[in-house]
Scaffold this motif. Sequence first.
Motif, PDB file in Angstrom:
ATOM      1  N   ALA A  33      -8.191 -42.478  -2.332  1.00 35.74           N
ATOM      2  CA  ALA A  33      -8.864 -41.285  -2.865  1.00 35.74           C
ATOM      3  C   ALA A  33      -8.075 -40.024  -2.518  1.00 35.74           C
TER       4      ALA A  33
ATOM      5  N   ILE B 181      -5.052 -39.839  -4.828  1.00 32.85           N
ATOM      6  CA  ILE B 181      -5.442 -39.374  -6.161  1.00 32.85           C
ATOM      7  C   ILE B 181      -5.689 -37.866  -6.128  1.00 32.85           C
ATOM      8  N   ARG B 182      -6.345 -37.417  -5.069  1.00 37.52           N
ATOM      9  CA  ARG B 182      -6.637 -35.981  -4.949  1.00 37.52           C
ATOM     10  C   ARG B 182      -5.366 -35.146  -4.949  1.00 37.52           C
TER      11      ARG B 182
ATOM     12  N   GLY C 256      -2.630 -35.849  -6.556  1.00 39.35           N
ATOM     13  CA  GLY C 256      -1.837 -35.971  -7.784  1.00 39.35           C
ATOM     14  C   GLY C 256      -1.108 -37.284  -7.980  1.00 39.35           C
ATOM     15  N   ILE C 257      -1.339 -38.254  -7.123  1.00 37.62           N
ATOM     16  CA  ILE C 257      -0.708 -39.569  -7.317  1.00 37.62           C
ATOM     17  C   ILE C 257      -1.434 -40.287  -8.463  1.00 37.62           C
TER      18      ILE C 257
END
Lengths: 643, 643
Positions: free
Chosen positions: B43, B46-47, B49-50
């Motif tokens: 998470a 993702i946060r 930018g992956i």
Amino acid sequence: MVNVRQAVILGAGLGCRLNGVLNGRPKGFLQFGRRPIIEESIAKLIRTGINDVIIVTGYCFEFYDRLAEKYPFVRTIQSPEFATTGSMMSLCMPAPWVQSDFLLLESDLIYEVRALQTLQSSARENCILLSGKTGSSDEVYVGVRDNRVVNMSKCRGAIEWLGGELVGISKITRALYQQMTSLAAEKCKQNRQYQYEDCLTDLSSTTAIHYHRLENLAWTEIDNEQHMNKALNEIYPLIQRRDSETVVSKHVERRVLLNPGPATTTDTVKYALVVDDICPREKEFGDLVEGIRQDLVRIVHGGDAYEAVLFASSGTGAVEACLSSVVPHDKSVLIINNGAYGKRMQQICDGYEIKHIDYDIDWGEPLECNAIERLLTQHRQDISHLALVHHETTVGILNELSTLSHLAERLGVEVIVDAMSSYAGIPIDIKDSGIHYLVASANKCIQGMAGLSFVICKTESLEKTKDIKPINLYFNLYQNYAYFSHKHEMQFTPPVQVFYALRQAINEYFLETEQGRAIRYATLYDVLEKGLQALGFRFLLETEYRAKLLTAIIEPKDTRYAFSEMHDYLYERGFTIYPGKGTLQNTFRIATIGALTEQDIVNFLVHLEAYLVEKEIRLRPQQREPIVGPRSSLGRTIVEQAV
Amino acid sequence: MVNVRQAVILGAGLGCRLNGVLNGRPKGFLQFGRRPIIEESIAKLIRTGINDVIIVTGYCFEFYDRLAEKYPFVRTIQSPEFATTGSMMSLCMPAPWVQSDFLLLESDLIYEVRALQTLQSSARENCILLSGKTGSSDEVYVGVRDNRVVNMSKCRGAIEWLGGELVGISKITRALYQQMTSLAAEKCKQNRQYQYEDCLTDLSSTTAIHYHRLENLAWTEIDNEQHMNKALNEIYPLIQRRDSETVVSKHVERRVLLNPGPATTTDTVKYALVVDDICPREKEFGDLVEGIRQDLVRIVHGGDAYEAVLFASSGTGAVEACLSSVVPHDKSVLIINNGAYGKRMQQICDGYEIKHIDYDIDWGEPLECNAIERLLTQHRQDISHLALVHHETTVGILNELSTLSHLAERLGVEVIVDAMSSYAGIPIDIKDSGIHYLVASANKCIQGMAGLSFVICKTESLEKTKDIKPINLYFNLYQNYAYFSHKHEMQFTPPVQVFYALRQAINEYFLETEQGRAIRYATLYDVLEKGLQALGFRFLLETEYRAKLLTAIIEPKDTRYAFSEMHDYLYERGFTIYPGKGTLQNTFRIATIGALTEQDIVNFLVHLEAYLVEKEIRLRPQQREPIVGPRSSLGRTIVEQAV
């Protein structure tokens, strides 16, 4: 408020102590670099997001007027009595043009752009910028207590707790400004030399004036020759160096959007817009689009049988793309119209002269599948497509999908679904639902930014449209699809940054999971419904027909109620609500989609209740029966005929 | 590289020292909060930018495989010999899927999201994250010298200059990864327990391995029960608290776009995209649009006689809007086609069955006004509009405007100009030029973002189109205009954030001034032209016909030259160039628009020369004559017939 858009510069002063240097210019036209310091100040304001610069002029006002001619975002307001009045009189002059919170600056300052960034990023309202020790010999010392400004003085001894030195840059709310001008109207009668600093001090006992201290800020005002020399030799070069190294930064405040999209987004989606410049014809961008196309299909479980075609447009654009591209010229589309978006599909077909057969019922009425079946059967030879809106946000109704699509399948009719306001909010299995074309956009339940829409197409059906002669260019579905498939590029320039935001939004959707999002949205709705019921509001639709993503609420009949007033009350508190649509003007609407939490809805309800109490608006909690439904006669009187 | 998109997590390990706690789970499935630590790590990725998380699995791989089923952005790669090999063998496994620079993480970490933000914002390539003292009793100490990592050891005594403790999160370039896998292929033959930390140390003497130290980072790996307890009681709660307070931030790197738009933007325009969420039906947004509409007209000196109508679309969309809305159904438009965009206007008319008379010449040929006059006169009764492209970027030609528009005026014909790639780059006086409709977009010389286009319409002419029956919906010019005029809202959902960026871009245009921008662009072109000539390149167009905003260059005939190779060489160095268009495949193109400086062009030329030298590509500096022009016979052989 962060990121204010207006600035007021006080530029009326005479600059007596610089007579020898000024040569008939105002102080803002002193120059250390390529441009006068006022132009450098304006450039810094623009850099930090200011759109509207008001300069209060006096001495040699024509210099500033020429700036206003040069720059459309600059306007000048003369302070006619500048020579005999203090700065507060000048600050009153632009009152008719001050529409919002603003930055207040003095004209004779040089400063790092960081000074503005700090105020623009600060959540503190009414915030005065302070610096550490300057040794300028002209300091205004600022006294503070409990994080608030309490007084200002040129005499250090008059200050008990020193907050720092006044820079001459402040962020002022519109409310404070109104207080300041009111107070000034009185004070200036006795004291024409009333200064804005005094006014702030006078108000500080009743209104919180905050401050932000930047210890090492490079800045100076230019009030005398000593300042001039120090600026030239030390401070200006230091500012230039530091400004060139300052990285742009931006803070945002949270607002809760309860309108039916664009929905509230996460901060991570907002910042995903900020990317290195890239040409969208590069493979790197093509790969991004390809990944998004696949994931848009994945969200509705389309597997390998579907393709997403993307458009730079609003959702309506993608609906137009679909209708104008897939209905053969000799066939008709049956359009179901029980709201504004069904009606819009008919308008699109009217424009292109696409033949359509209309199933029109009152906006908000649930569909009668039997009637639709009769129409389909009756026009069996003629109809190639059935088009309907899944979640019709006109009233928040969820139209039945699978019964209709299976009916269509039996009759060999393809199904077009406008799922604008349900996609990614309600789980949809596009294959099981028998949908051939599903249209949606990036800025609703998927929680991306506006500017992108898409059609998820059954590949087999899409391929068959290859031979339909295009009747437009930009929105031709097949050509856009073929271009991307062959070239791995969008046919027309895409909204690059909006794609990156959508990428992030999709990732966050998958992170939350389909079930997780559906549960969260359901919870938001439940909290809203219970709260509204407790307040005594009534709903337009019977529960069984509600999409539970948007709720249409009957407006109070109380004469003390006005939608625009309620809207503004809530808007000021960070909540955006939405009016009724078309003929349903006796409702207002609350969408519960986007990056919202239960707490947001609770907070909204608290403010809504406070509004009702403040306005003494009475609701009748006993009358809770829904008033539109298939057998509701009352509904028919409220909902006018749509077409 | 900032903001990488891939991550590799090493998750194969056995976790021997946690046998009692793991109960048959891999270490990543330890849980302190709502989700296992691996899901919390994902998470956070993702946060920041992956998009693409690769987990190398081994022990209990099925746990991770279930994650890959749950999250589309996760994939797992098994390391079959994980039980008997070191981490470097595992890290080699995903080699076929590593397409770019990536973040490398261990699976048993808990950490603040700030750790990832720091690496994502760091301009340092190959950067290892270090922390201050942890006292974990399992520290890996990192030795540094001259800002580079030199060795790592669990023994403090083995380190001369201590950089900090290894966290287990690093940013690795693709190039370093290739070196690592190559070295590992050798090393693992002798030492199956080869660790990735050893590999980095081994390569550090030849490749710069940087580090970033975060003194107070809250983090721990979970290797034993002591770590578990400390994590549970201290570190995890601290991380949760700090993460909730962490503000999203984003850094960008400068890339120089030399393609003909979207053009390079300033960082301030990029950050202008980041705004508080707002519903575009709010007055605040309507005011923003109104200001932009006025300023778009102001840029071409339209005064009160013109109105701008905006669309969420690429520039082509606005061209389609104009053509499909203004030509009366019983009239024709004369379309001038000497490039791809003239041709596109014909395609639009073909789709809608708008009658058009074509003036077709070879792409890149200058217009012959006499021939156009003959056509206009010949079809005098039939032609209502003349449509042409101002700056045809197919070849970079600037088509004559005023002669044609005065001709048209004499014959009572209205003029439509596609000024996509000249608007705000070349001064245009829309009134003096006799233009009735001028079409452009936000992402070219005005230096905003893609996703917005507009038509600047002579109000008198636009009003006359009111009675033309619309043949589409989204792009109907009059209806969009009327909707905004009456409601102060865009007819269809606008790309909200792109509007804010355009607002900023327009402000920056006015700050630079019309003359300032024209001079800067002219200088960029001059530097480019001189540099290319000095390198021996030849140009497609004679000087007199060049718009000097985009330059079409004849490709070298040398067999060692390949456009894609030259493109990739320059792309890796931060410069994006553009191929030739359509039949003009023997050219490549360089646009000199956007937020560029002279130094950017000089840097580009330096890299271009380096490429030529490296590939030993010979140009013939003696042959410098332009080869396309009205009387050039050579031109005719190169430029094929367009239609």
